[in-house]
Design an enzyme around this catalytic site. Structure first.
Site, PDB file in Angstrom:
ATOM      1  N   ASP A 226       0.868  -1.165   0.000  1.00  0.00           N
ATOM      2  CA  ASP A 226       0.000   0.000   0.000  1.00  0.00           C
ATOM      3  C   ASP A 226       0.913   1.225   0.000  1.00  0.00           C
ATOM      4  O   ASP A 226       2.107   1.132   0.309  1.00  0.00           O
ATOM      5  CB  ASP A 226      -0.948  -0.007   1.212  1.00  0.00           C
ATOM      6  CG  ASP A 226      -2.118   0.944   0.983  1.00  0.00           C
ATOM      7  OD1 ASP A 226      -2.043   1.782   0.063  1.00  0.00           O
ATOM      8  OD2 ASP A 226      -3.123   0.854   1.728  1.00  0.00           O
TER       9      ASP A 226
HETATM   10  C1  BGC Z   1      -4.917   3.423   0.194  1.00  0.00           C
HETATM   11  C2  BGC Z   1      -5.005   2.496  -0.987  1.00  0.00           C
HETATM   12  C3  BGC Z   1      -4.830   3.270  -2.263  1.00  0.00           C
HETATM   13  C4  BGC Z   1      -3.512   4.015  -2.220  1.00  0.00           C
HETATM   14  C5  BGC Z   1      -3.261   4.857  -3.441  1.00  0.00           C
HETATM   15  C6  BGC Z   1      -3.698   4.308   0.152  1.00  0.00           C
HETATM   16  O1  BGC Z   1      -3.805   5.357   1.061  1.00  0.00           O
HETATM   17  O2  BGC Z   1      -4.924   2.670   1.391  1.00  0.00           O
HETATM   18  O3  BGC Z   1      -6.242   1.836  -0.982  1.00  0.00           O
HETATM   19  O4  BGC Z   1      -4.888   2.411  -3.368  1.00  0.00           O
HETATM   20  O5  BGC Z   1      -3.512   4.893  -1.104  1.00  0.00           O
HETATM   21  O6  BGC Z   1      -4.120   5.938  -3.460  1.00  0.00           O
END
Ligand code: BGC
Length: 830
Positions: A226
């Site tokens: 993530d």
């Molecule tokens: C989130 C993800 C997301 C990523 C990119 C993170 O803060 O947990 O779900 O895909 O950011 O935006």
């Protein structure tokens, strides 16, 4: 076309530094290219109810589908596949060959900030829906990324919290959606969760990333972290984390080279990671992406999106047969803040710039004839933060919205140079993916516009920043949010609380609004367990101050004067967002009091609620005759809702979550936040209806519940070894869709371990004309009777008798049959 590189020769010929460069992002959204080998860069994009593209603000507009719980309410696998195809097309238009979705975590508690993104409290149901959605996306050659693997079920201290969960619950509840989705659709990528599970961060957990995902489930694909969820070099490499996101890398730089030369990480491990990245690049390169980020928004997409929105709407109560409403009425009262402020999407990385939105107000009045008199009262505000300044706002050169100018120097520097200037539709900006070559990490921005006051009175203005900022109206300082900052919830938990100032405005006059902003390094908010991001963020909100007592009285009077009254209230992305969990299940401010007053004045009021997860309805629910729940419905929120309210669509949504009476009834009530660095999943496998049924606790609306405008009869249940057959007849007055829910009940006394009263193990949805009958077949798979045995470390289908329960909800079983497992079967794998 696949790029012309051969994976094994790259592995043979590339230098160690070249290989390491492939194992992290190039920037916020792209993987790293290697031109020498013709390896392209792949664009990723969020996920999970649309495709935002590469900009968190000022982005290219996009289709917005209903939120996860809304999509799940359709209970329609075929529709979810079509939704996935639309997502795939949107990815192609946005130049993204990799989609960051779907989210398939579990709503342990109604309070989870991202609960709206995931599908359901039931793992089998989640996995099946995810499989279909992904199949749709991947049919366009776009790679889907299931997230967040695993147990990312709360936001509180999300990068630091340790989810303490038994192996059985991990397998049966939290891993199962991933297992089923992988079996049904082979997603090309998996995103690791931020949190720890039983002591180890998932992005460093070999057991989760290799032993289970790759060895036991035989999944081949890319494991990415993530965003900012890679926390080490050696541990993450060795555990099986292929790609660190986003870039530029923090962990896979010179230090990674040292890890390899000191043999803390072997060449073989690096090669394995590189192989997975390159296979991903080859797979993703097949997607026929647009070279620029573009818009589509075709009539057929709007039609599909409208169907998704309509089919997600759940009629909870229709005791007085008020629904469907007639379009041919003389007058109607419309009450509530969600009517005009359209709550179409939850907050955080799920949010995007929509092509358009249809508000419930618009959707409803479009159904009515020109002669219908429409009366509107807001009743009470429901915002958490003042609504973002956009209506009546124009840039200095007269375009709608505001102008944002970027500077390397602070306002105190005379004649500072503007290095970049953009216009934005509303006074909101998140700069994590914004870059400019002349700006370092500390920079400055001025947001300005002219605001045409829509009324005379005291207006509240509010600013929230990640960074620091001061707000000026007509060059007078109104809000200071620079020196003393209070922590708030916005911007993934990094923002300040909203600071408010009041100004007297006169209707029709124009006022100059200016925010002087400094980027994230100037933030004074410290919060453990929350990830920092570059640039920072800000928003300006405003609303006319109103006397809510007076407005509630006006709304109640209006309801008493109008036989036909609709009230539409609920939450919004201010309340449900990535970055924080809700404190309680309550509706905002005075909304519950408004509801009570309106329902008392007119018990036939149609009460429409919007939220992604359960809300507190107790104060008034016993007094309503008519209730509808409408989630966040995407672009077509208002049309989808109105289609159901006026009967153009026969109500067919069913709840994918139990709606408990009180938050305290929820099994995670005592264990839902990070305490001492951990959260104990004390309810074990008894999540949602599994718990409410086991302890015989009454809920307000059970899992699977939802009404139709016709009636259906289920009959002739016939249970075979691997399938169940039954007949469904439409016995009512109009055509409609019905959901058939199949639960399996193990013998709680004969089983070796504690079992839920029943568990969903199959479902189907049929469309039937009036008087039509259809035979429905539901297959039983290996999960139908299985539990996970911690001692054997395997799944077990225990010998014995099981009940096959066909229901209209988990609490409304209409047919019962028997299933016998003659021999105990023990198994593992996918
Ligand atoms: C989130 C993800 C997301 C990523 C990119 C993170 O803060 O947990 O779900 O895909 O950011 O935006």
């Amino acid at each position: 076309m696949s790029p012309a590189f051969e994976i094994e020769s790259v592995i043979q010929e590339a230098t160690i530094n070249e290989k390491i460069s492939l194992l992290a992002g190039k920037d916020f959204w792209h993987t790293h290219p290697l031109e020498r080998f013709n390896i392209p860069s792949i664009r990723t994009s969020d996920g999970p109810n649309g495709v935002r593209g590469t900009k968190f603000f000022g982005g290219v507009p996009a289709a917005c589908l209903p939120c996860g719980t809304g999509l799940a309410s359709t209970w329609d696998l075929e529709l979810l596949r079509k939704a996935g195809m639309l997502i795939g097309e949107e990815c192609l238009a946005k130049g993204a060959a990799c989609w960051l979705g779907p989210t398939i975590n579990i709503q342990r508690s109604p309070l989870g900030g991202r609960g709206f993104e995931s599908f359901s409290e039931d793992p089998y149901f989640s996995g099946k829906l995810a499989g279909s959605y992904i199949n749709g996306v991947q049919s366009k050659d776009v790679v889907a990324t299931v997230k967040h693997y695993v147990a990312n079920d709360q936001e509180h201290e999300r990068v630091a919290v340790d989810a303490k969960v038994t192996e059985r619950a991990l397998r049966e509840i939290y891993l199962l959606p991933f297992q089923i989705a992988i079996a049904d659709s082979a997603p090309g990528a998996v995103m690791t969760a931020y949190n720890k599970v039983n002591g180890t961060h998932v992005s460093e957990d070999k057991r989760l990333l290799q032993d289970i995902l790759r060895n036991e489930w035989r999944w081949k694909g890319l494991v990415m972290s993530d965003w900012f969820g890679t926390y080490s070099t050696t541990e993450a490499f060795n555990a099986g984390l292929d790609l660190e996101m986003p870039g530029p890398s923090r962990w896979r730089t010179g230090i990674a080279n040292l890890a390899v030369s000191s043999r803390k990480v072997t060449d073989e491990t690096i090669n394995d990671r590189v192989r997975n990245v390159l296979e991903f690049v080859q797979r993703a390169s097949k997607a026929k992406i647009s070279l620029t980020e573009t818009v589509r928004d075709f009539p057929e997409d709007r039609k599909l999106n409208r169907q998704l929105a309509g089919d997600s709407v759940v009629v909870l109560k229709n005791n007085a047969s008020v629904l469907p409403l007639s379009k041919d009425i003389k007058q109607i009262a419309l009450i509530g803040s969600n009517l005009k402020n359209v709550a179409f999407c939850g907050g955080g990385s799920a949010s995007l710039e929509p092509y358009y939105t249809i508000s419930p107000y618009q959707g409803i009045i479009d159904k009515l004839g020109k002669d219908t008199a429409v009366h509107y009262e807001i009743g009470a505000y429901s915002h958490a933060l003042l609504p973002i300044l956009s209506d009546g706002l124009t840039t200095p050169d007269g375009r709608p919205g505001a102008l944002i100018s970027f500077f390397a120097d602070p306002p105190s520097v005379c004649n500072r140079q503007v290095v970049d200037q953009l216009s934005i539709r509303e006074a909101f900006f998140q700069l994590m993916d914004y870059r400019h070559p002349q700006l370092e990490t500390l920079y400055y921005a001025t947001v300005e516009g002219f605001f045409l006051a829509p009324a005379t009175g005291i207006f509240q203005f509010g600013i929230t920043v990640y960074g620091s900022g001061n707000l000026f109206i007509d060059n007078k300082l109104v809000i200071e949010n620079t020196e003393t900052q209070r922590p708030g919830t916005s911007f993934f938990g990094k923002g300040t609380a909203e600071e408010i100032g009041e100004v007297d405005l006169v209707e029709g006059k124009t006022y100059h609004v200016r925010l002087e902003f400094a980027s994230s390094p100037t933030s004074k908010v410290l919060k453990p367990g929350v990830v920092a991001f570059p640039g920072g963020a800000g928003r300006i909100g405003t609303a006319l101050k109103i006397n809510e007592e007076e407005h509630i009285r006006r709304a109640a009077r209006l309801a008493s004067e109008n036989e036909h009254t609709i009230i539409c209230v609920g939450l919004s992305k201010d309340w449900e967002s990535e970055g924080f969990d809700r404190q309680d299940m309550d509706l905002p401010g005075n909304v519950s009091r408004l509801l009570s007053a309106v329902v008392e004045a007119n018990p036939r009021t149609v009460v429409v609620t919007q939220s992604g997860t359960p809300i507190n309805m107790l104060p008034w629910a016993d007094k309503t005759t008519t209730q509808v729940h409408a989630w966040y419905g995407g672009n077509e929120t208002g049309n989808g809702l109105a289609d159901v309210l006026f009967g153009d669509v026969n109500a067919n949504g069913r709840l994918p979550l139990s709606f408990p009476r009180r938050n305290a009834d929820n099994p995670a009530f005592l264990n839902f936040r990070s305490e001492g660095g951990r959260v104990v999943y004390g309810e074990d496998i008894y999540v949602g209806y599994r718990y409410y049924e086991k302890v015989e606790r009454e809920v307000l609306f059970p899992f699977g519940h939802g009404l139709s405008y016709t009636t259906f009869e289920f009959s002739d249940l016939h249970v075979e070894k691997t399938r169940v057959v039954l007949k469904v007849t439409n016995t009512g007055g109009c055509a409609g869709r019905e959901v058939i829910q199949l639960y399996i009940g193990a013998d709680e006394h004969a089983s070796r371990i504690s079992r839920p009263k029943k568990e969903l193990k199959g479902f189907a949805k049929v469309f039937l004309e009036m008087n039509e009958m259809q035979e429905v077949i539901i297959q039983l798979d290996r999960f139908a009777t299985a539990y996970y045995d911690e001692i054997l470390a395997k799944w077990v289908n225990e010998k014995g008798k099981y009940k096959v329960l066909i229901g209209k909800s988990s609490a409304n079983i209409v047919l019962e049959g028997d299933l016998e497992v003659e021999e105990t079967v023990v198994w593992s794998g996918l």
